[in-house]
Design an enzyme around this catalytic site. Structure first.
Site, PDB file in Angstrom:
ATOM      1  N   HIS A  82      34.006  42.763  43.552  1.00 22.08           N
ATOM      2  CA  HIS A  82      35.555  43.243  43.279  1.00 22.08           C
ATOM      3  C   HIS A  82      36.206  43.986  44.579  1.00 22.08           C
ATOM      4  O   HIS A  82      35.814  44.830  44.990  1.00 22.08           O
ATOM      5  CB  HIS A  82      36.143  43.205  42.318  1.00 22.08           C
ATOM      6  CG  HIS A  82      37.856  43.219  42.395  1.00 22.08           C
ATOM      7  ND1 HIS A  82      38.331  41.875  42.096  1.00 22.08           N
ATOM      8  CD2 HIS A  82      38.858  43.770  42.319  1.00 22.08           C
ATOM      9  CE1 HIS A  82      39.665  41.367  42.038  1.00 22.08           C
ATOM     10  NE2 HIS A  82      39.853  43.303  42.455  1.00 22.08           N
ATOM     11  N   ASP A 161      48.344  40.168  32.013  1.00 17.62           N
ATOM     12  CA  ASP A 161      48.395  40.344  33.127  1.00 17.62           C
ATOM     13  C   ASP A 161      48.815  39.960  34.009  1.00 17.62           C
ATOM     14  O   ASP A 161      49.513  39.890  35.146  1.00 17.62           O
ATOM     15  CB  ASP A 161      46.661  41.305  33.771  1.00 17.62           C
ATOM     16  CG  ASP A 161      46.744  41.000  34.538  1.00 17.62           C
ATOM     17  OD1 ASP A 161      47.553  42.017  35.269  1.00 17.62           O
ATOM     18  OD2 ASP A 161      46.365  40.163  36.208  1.00 17.62           O
ATOM     19  N   ARG A 168      55.674  43.379  37.531  1.00 18.24           N
ATOM     20  CA  ARG A 168      55.630  44.409  37.908  1.00 18.24           C
ATOM     21  C   ARG A 168      55.748  44.092  39.842  1.00 18.24           C
ATOM     22  O   ARG A 168      56.428  44.928  40.656  1.00 18.24           O
ATOM     23  CB  ARG A 168      54.067  45.123  38.811  1.00 18.24           C
ATOM     24  CG  ARG A 168      53.752  45.144  36.797  1.00 18.24           C
ATOM     25  CD  ARG A 168      52.578  45.234  36.453  1.00 18.24           C
ATOM     26  NE  ARG A 168      51.665  46.147  38.314  1.00 18.24           N
ATOM     27  CZ  ARG A 168      50.618  46.071  37.812  1.00 18.24           C
ATOM     28  NH1 ARG A 168      49.742  45.193  37.865  1.00 18.24           N
ATOM     29  NH2 ARG A 168      49.835  46.724  39.241  1.00 18.24           N
ATOM     30  N   SER A 183      44.902  46.326  35.322  1.00 18.12           N
ATOM     31  CA  SER A 183      45.434  45.013  35.592  1.00 18.12           C
ATOM     32  C   SER A 183      43.861  43.773  36.924  1.00 18.12           C
ATOM     33  O   SER A 183      43.548  42.947  35.880  1.00 18.12           O
ATOM     34  CB  SER A 183      46.797  44.596  36.702  1.00 18.12           C
ATOM     35  OG  SER A 183      46.187  43.554  37.639  1.00 18.12           O
ATOM     36  N   LYS A 187      40.846  41.143  33.974  1.00 14.20           N
ATOM     37  CA  LYS A 187      39.933  39.904  34.652  1.00 14.20           C
ATOM     38  C   LYS A 187      39.044  40.162  35.127  1.00 14.20           C
ATOM     39  O   LYS A 187      37.896  39.003  34.390  1.00 14.20           O
ATOM     40  CB  LYS A 187      40.958  39.922  36.267  1.00 14.20           C
ATOM     41  CG  LYS A 187      42.005  40.300  35.695  1.00 14.20           C
ATOM     42  CD  LYS A 187      43.720  39.100  37.231  1.00 14.20           C
ATOM     43  CE  LYS A 187      43.169  40.342  37.918  1.00 14.20           C
ATOM     44  NZ  LYS A 187      44.737  40.628  38.674  1.00 14.20           N
TER      45      LYS A 187
HETATM   46  N1  URA Z   1      44.836  43.476  42.425  1.00 11.78           N
HETATM   47  C1  URA Z   1      45.192  42.999  41.215  1.00 11.78           C
HETATM   48  O1  URA Z   1      44.712  41.936  40.225  1.00 11.78           O
HETATM   49  N2  URA Z   1      46.097  43.864  40.554  1.00 11.78           N
HETATM   50  C2  URA Z   1      46.510  45.053  40.904  1.00 11.78           C
HETATM   51  O2  URA Z   1      47.660  44.984  40.402  1.00 11.78           O
HETATM   52  C3  URA Z   1      47.071  44.996  42.060  1.00 11.78           C
HETATM   53  C4  URA Z   1      45.360  44.249  42.685  1.00 11.78           C
END
Ligand code: URA
Length: 436
Positions: A82, A161, A168, A183, A187
């Site tokens: 990621h 999220d 947010r 967050s 995922k």
């Molecule tokens: N990427 C994400 O998936 N979430 C965040 O809060 C910031 C970057």
């Protein structure tokens, strides 16, 4: 339990319990807690932060709001990666076939571009015919046969999220470490891989502007991964200038293809090899050092390029793109040069502005609903520390009739600083740190 008390507790700097976090998140999802109270709570978190336990609990609650992606039907070790998001970051496209040549499986879900950062799925769609909306059976089949597969996020992953992130975004509470960590990890943990390499970008084009902040983010994410018994490595990488030489979808695919053939820019090639080697190490199939050696061999012998062809073909794309990228990719033939207005050395690049400049050409999205033009983008001709004479091209813009060229020039003018002397403080390090 009342939202008011949970907000008040956080506002006064106390930790929220798992039950309280659950009450807020599930209540927000079920529309039992209104968005103004969740927004106030987020702002309290922004100023008072969450401790490691709270971040872990928030991650768990968001993770459990959706489905897991079971990878057990794919044989062997599956390693995910990621990136926290950067400019010119086409790493996944080059890394996935590299790692697959080491016998490590990559079965990955990726996202689309938003704001100044690009998205792997949009980039892959620049390859004619390439399908990213795979059904589950094809996803498993391709991973087993080819060793790698990348699809868009169609499954119901961490819907809490998704909803919280929108709030947010609207309330200036995105850039808080515990919220970012939860967050991302909600995922990533939903995809049941055997390990994850986290590429944490640091610098003017990244969420994390300084190294200390990035280390703290890494620490939180690593602790969440460990509590989950998921192997992870964080690699902190430089985003003080665009990665490689291109920003924009087709242009970035061209660069990723050149890189798997051993003809990529040095900085991008180095990041790819490093991250690929850490992915291999996490798999326990091959050590980091051996993986690096083998990757260089596989690139030189065309084994990675062949793997890329096999992958592209399996996902419905035209595999000839690997041999003839410039003929097959749709790259705009209309170009303009962005030129230096004075002589000197490139002393600073506000990389986020370069990302926004590419977006104003049409390569990215301001909102999720925007459409994008895969053929436009920016080729970076001068990077940090490079000498330029007045009138030299710093970047080449690939434009369309819809590109906002004036805005792009204005963003690039304010992004690039030119200094008469070369600075001895220029930081061109590519990998800052690796945290296990
Ligand atoms: N990427 C994400 O998936 N979430 C965040 O809060 C910031 C970057």
């Amino acid at each position: 339990m009342r939202p008011y008390d949970i907000i008040d507790k956080k506002k006064n700097g106390f930790a929220n319990t798992k039950e309280e976090i659950e009450f807020m998140i599930n209540g927000y999802l079920n529309e039992e807690v209104p968005d103004y109270q969740v927004a106030a709570w987020l702002m309290a978190i922004y100023f008072k932060h969450m401790n490691e336990e709270e971040s872990y609990n928030l991650t768990e609650i968001m993770l459990k709001s959706g489905d897991n992606i079971d990878l057990s039907k794919i044989n062997g070790k599956k390693i995910d990666k990621h990136s926290t998001g950067g400019v010119g970051d086409k790493t996944t496209i080059a890394i996935a076939p590299m790692v697959a040549t080491l016998g490590v499986k990559v079965a990955k879900l990726s996202g689309r571009s938003l704001g100044h950062t690009g998205g792997t799925i949009d980039k892959l769609e620049a390859i004619p015919g390439f399908k990213t909306n795979l059904n589950v059976d094809d996803f498993y089949k391709i991973a087993n046969k080819v060793g790698l597969v990348i699809a868009g996020q169609t499954a119901n992953i961490a819907p809490a999220d998704k909803k919280l992130y929108s709030l947010r975004d609207a309330t200036a509470t995105v850039d808080e470490l515990s919220l970012i960590a939860s967050s991302i990890m909600s995922k990533k943990l939903a995809v049941l891989s055997d390990g994850i390499v986290l590429d944490i970008k640091v610098g003017s084009g990244a969420f994390m502007k300084d190294l200390e902040e990035a280390r703290n983010l890494a620490k939180i994410m690593m602790s969440i991964a460990k509590k989950h018994n998921r192997k992870a490595v964080s690699v902190l990488t430089n985003m003080d200038q665009p990665l490689g030489e291109t920003v924009g979808n087709s242009l970035e695919v061209l660069e990723a293809i050149n890189t798997v053939k051993g003809k990529g820019p040095d900085d991008f090639s180095e990041i790819c090899i490093e991250i690929a080697a850490y992915m291999a190490e996490l798999s326990d199939i091959i050590s980091y050092n051996k993986a690096k050696e083998k990757l260089l061999f596989n690139i030189e012998k065309g084994i990675v390029a062949d793997k890329m062809k096999e992958w592209i073909k399996a996902q419905g794309g035209d595999e000839n793109v690997v041999d003839f990228p410039e003929e097959i990719l749709n790259i705009s033939s209309k170009t303009l040069d962005f030129k230096a207005t004075k002589s000197g050395y490139i002393s600073k690049i506000d990389t986020e502005k370069v990302g926004l400049a590419s977006m104003s050409l049409g390569a990215g999205r301001k909102t999720k609903e925007d459409s994008i033009d895969l053929s436009v983008g920016i080729k970076i001709l001068k990077k940090l520390g490079d000498k330029v004479e007045k009138g030299d091209a710093i970047a080449k813009l690939y434009i369309s009739d819809k590109s906002d060229v004036d805005k792009t020039f204005s963003l690039l003018s304010s992004a690039y600083s030119i200094h008469p002397e070369i600075s001895d403080k220029l930081n061109k390090k590519i990998i800052y740190d690796v945290i296990f």
